[in-house]
Enzyme design. Structure first.
Site, PDB file in Angstrom:
ATOM      1  N   ALA A 153       1.275  -1.330   0.022  1.00  0.00           N
ATOM      2  CA  ALA A 153       0.245   0.049   0.037  1.00  0.00           C
ATOM      3  C   ALA A 153       0.846   1.308   0.250  1.00  0.00           C
ATOM      4  O   ALA A 153       0.739   2.244  -0.871  1.00  0.00           O
ATOM      5  CB  ALA A 153      -0.828  -0.059   1.124  1.00  0.00           C
ATOM      6  N   TYR A 154       1.949   1.414   0.840  1.00  0.00           N
ATOM      7  CA  TYR A 154       2.785   2.400   0.846  1.00  0.00           C
ATOM      8  C   TYR A 154       3.500   2.623  -0.467  1.00  0.00           C
ATOM      9  O   TYR A 154       3.424   3.854  -0.914  1.00  0.00           O
ATOM     10  CB  TYR A 154       3.984   2.108   1.725  1.00  0.00           C
ATOM     11  CG  TYR A 154       4.874   3.346   2.286  1.00  0.00           C
ATOM     12  CD1 TYR A 154       4.482   4.458   2.507  1.00  0.00           C
ATOM     13  CD2 TYR A 154       6.423   3.117   1.791  1.00  0.00           C
ATOM     14  CE1 TYR A 154       5.383   5.517   2.960  1.00  0.00           C
ATOM     15  CE2 TYR A 154       7.116   3.994   1.957  1.00  0.00           C
ATOM     16  CZ  TYR A 154       6.713   5.440   2.246  1.00  0.00           C
ATOM     17  OH  TYR A 154       7.646   6.143   2.607  1.00  0.00           O
ATOM     18  N   ALA A 155       4.254   1.752  -0.866  1.00  0.00           N
ATOM     19  CA  ALA A 155       4.788   1.716  -2.292  1.00  0.00           C
ATOM     20  C   ALA A 155       3.841   2.341  -3.418  1.00  0.00           C
ATOM     21  O   ALA A 155       4.141   3.017  -4.174  1.00  0.00           O
ATOM     22  CB  ALA A 155       5.321   0.438  -2.740  1.00  0.00           C
ATOM     23  N   SER A 157       1.236   4.161  -2.834  1.00  0.00           N
ATOM     24  CA  SER A 157       0.908   5.452  -2.953  1.00  0.00           C
ATOM     25  C   SER A 157       2.105   6.413  -3.509  1.00  0.00           C
ATOM     26  O   SER A 157       1.872   7.389  -3.899  1.00  0.00           O
ATOM     27  CB  SER A 157       0.708   5.940  -1.440  1.00  0.00           C
ATOM     28  OG  SER A 157       1.727   5.759  -0.753  1.00  0.00           O
TER      29      SER A 157
END
Length: 246
Positions: A153-155, A157
């Site tokens: 999810a972080y990547a 974004s």
């Protein structure tokens, strides 16, 4: 002799981590700095005091980066106090770690709001306000190239951040404004340490050929280079500052 006007920087997420180190370094390199923060007023004031104690100019500006009205007001304050805006550093960010299959979608929504919408709102305001000859620097992550589990999810974004960075650089043709992203590798910030055990931290620290974690100051030097005259021929790029991780 014509006096050169002082350059002015707005640094979101300026109260801690990479944003804090960047705000302090920009102040030391002669910029007046608007230290952006959302909830950490005391920490932002401490950054301002550090800059002013060294002879620089700085002020705190509060804004939720995803709130376009608050961001516009923060830029208004910087322009009123310092006379304009030349450099914008998009350092405000949020991290959430989970396998994609187990991800709480509320975490995804929070990441989207801060990392994507927040970066977009600030970049949009910067595109409207930054004076010709200025620079916009967004923060991405080297995880995009490393594919670490739990960072999906972080990547994702930050992939959006890189896409908007490259497009905005081309949309500002003719204005002599650079737009770049810096993609740190594992860096010793509160955000990085959160939720990791010692074994994980040690493993990540050993991955670069330099065999250590990056520091916020390491990344601040790269950001400040891109924000200044020495880095002005670099435009529309993603610079992976990660100590040599493949």
């Amino acid at each position: 002799m014509v006096m050169q006007e002082q350059r002015v920087a707005v640094v979101t997420g300026g109260s801690r981590g990479i944003g804090r180190a960047t705000a302090i370094l920009l102040g030391a390199r002669g910029h007046a700095v608007a230290v952006g923060f959302s909830g950490s007023a005391d920490a932002a004031r401490e950054v301002v005091e550090t800059i002013t104690a060294a002879g620089g100019r700085a002020m705190p500006v509060q804004a939720d980066v995803a709130d376009e009205n608050a961001v516009a007001a923060a830029f208004d304050t910087a322009e009123k106090e310092f006379g304009g805006v030349d450099v914008v550093v998009n350092s405000a960010g949020r991290m959430g770690l989970s396998p994609i299959a187990d991800l709480d979608l509320s975490v995804l929504d929070d990441l989207y709001r801060t990392n994507i919408r927040g970066t977009f709102v600030v970049a949009r305001e910067a595109a409207r306000r930054v004076r010709d000859g200025g620079a916009i620097v967004n923060l991405s992550t080297s995880v995009l190239g490393l594919q670490f589990p739990q960072y999906g999810a972080y990547a994702a974004s930050k992939g959006a951040v890189e896409a908007m960075t490259l497009i905005l650089a081309r949309e500002l043709r003719g204005r002599d404004i650079t737009v770049n992203a810096v993609a740190p590798g594992p860096t010793a910030t509160e955000l990085f340490f959160e939720g990791k055990d010692e074994a994980t931290i040690e493993r990540l620290a050993k991955q670069p050929p330099l065999e250590r974690l990056g520091t916020p100051e390491d990344i601040a030097e790269v950001v400040t280079f891109l924000a200044g005259p020495a880095g002005h021929w670099v435009n529309g790029q993603v610079l992976r500052a990660n100590g040599g991780i493949a």
